[in-house]
Motif scaffolding. Sequence first.
Motif, mmCIF file in Angstrom:
data_model
loop_
_atom_site.group_PDB
_atom_site.id
_atom_site.type_symbol
_atom_site.label_atom_id
_atom_site.label_comp_id
_atom_site.label_asym_id
_atom_site.label_seq_id
_atom_site.Cartn_x
_atom_site.Cartn_y
_atom_site.Cartn_z
ATOM 1 N N SER A 6 0.828 -1.208 0.000
ATOM 2 C CA SER A 6 0.000 0.000 0.000
ATOM 3 C C SER A 6 0.865 1.261 0.000
ATOM 4 O O SER A 6 1.974 1.285 0.556
ATOM 5 N N ASN A 8 0.320 3.874 1.638
ATOM 6 C CA ASN A 8 0.484 4.364 3.009
ATOM 7 C C ASN A 8 1.689 3.732 3.679
ATOM 8 O O ASN A 8 2.465 4.399 4.365
ATOM 9 N N SER A 111 -9.447 8.158 6.449
ATOM 10 C CA SER A 111 -8.584 8.772 5.445
ATOM 11 C C SER A 111 -8.752 10.290 5.440
ATOM 12 O O SER A 111 -9.863 10.805 5.357
ATOM 13 N N GLY A 133 -3.809 6.338 6.804
ATOM 14 C CA GLY A 133 -4.318 7.314 5.846
ATOM 15 C C GLY A 133 -4.621 8.673 6.433
ATOM 16 O O GLY A 133 -5.231 9.522 5.777
#
Length: 383
Positions: A6, A8, A111, A133
């Motif tokens: 990911s 992130n 997020s 996030g």
Amino acid sequence: MNGIISKNVNSIEISGIRKFYNKVQNYPEALSLTLGQPDFKVPSKIKEAIVDAIEKNRTEYTANAGIEVLREEISLYLKNSFKIKFDEEEICLTVGGSEGLFSVFGTLIESGDKVLIPTPAYPAYESCVRILGGKVINYELKEDFSINYEKLEELIIKEKPKAIVVSYPSNPTGAILTKEDRDALYNILKDKEIVIISDEIYSSLSFEKEYYSIAQFEDIREKVILVSGFSKMFSMTGLRLGYICAAERLMNGIIKVHQYNVSCAPSIVQWGALEGLRNCIPEVEYMKSEFIKRRDFVYKGLVDLGLDVNMPKGAFYIFPSIKKFNLESEVFCERALKEGKIAMVPGNAFGSGGEGYLRISYSYSMETLQEALIRLEKFIKKI
């Protein structure tokens, strides 16, 4: 496969503390002052209680929140030692303070949510927020590492963050929250819609007579989350036991994240911590008195070397300035390791506010600290 990890996760790095500690392995002759790990042994009564728990087959799952009798004991300990009131139903045992922090952030952050984090500070705060996030908003500390309240209030009004992290006693600076600072923080936050995450893992190693925490105010307890644990208190870093305290409306969410992450904290260690709270506080006080001696020794040594440094009042870290050498903190520490055979953590490992400093852990023996200061003096004379 491109993009399998990911974005992130790719946006963060391994902790600068561990990164530098790992470099030390290439220099076996170097003295390391990198890790925040007490060199004292786990109190014998705690070890006996853990063995006893094994022999009594107390190795099954506990309740998600942990064994009730330990939560009751933590509630009493917080009330009697720190004037902090949480009932046993508002306490959850975790796999160290680290899992506690991640469970809290995982409960709160969606997020794009903004979280105020001090700089310098323990690097896990920023990394956890980014993994989930969230957006990190740093707030500045003064030269003595207390909070710059005027700028903090401006940030809150401008950014409208969902949460703020407060971390005292501080890793890496050793600063504590004074009564004046606590009251100023309260006055700023009491009417704001913001969750306060107070990391107090080093509370048992606060060197002042009185202890101050934002969690001591009853009228804001509905939006305060306290994270703490036993790793530093009982010198049991590898046994991984922490705890979260929060009002029911927050704990209802936290327990879900905790449950699906780890189910429960290690059962046998919980029984050990219970024995520790009941019968090992004198050993904690002894350890604290020894840390004060080490702190005083290292502080005087650094001052004698001409370094600008604040006197730590908690934890077991000292954070001297190296700005006078006109070297970035990472360069300074790399050279100190290679040329001086002494390992310290560069200040930038704790965020942008740590640049120009380095962290020294005095959780090592006095003999190690004495030799380390001799090596540091020789290195400084070189440069």
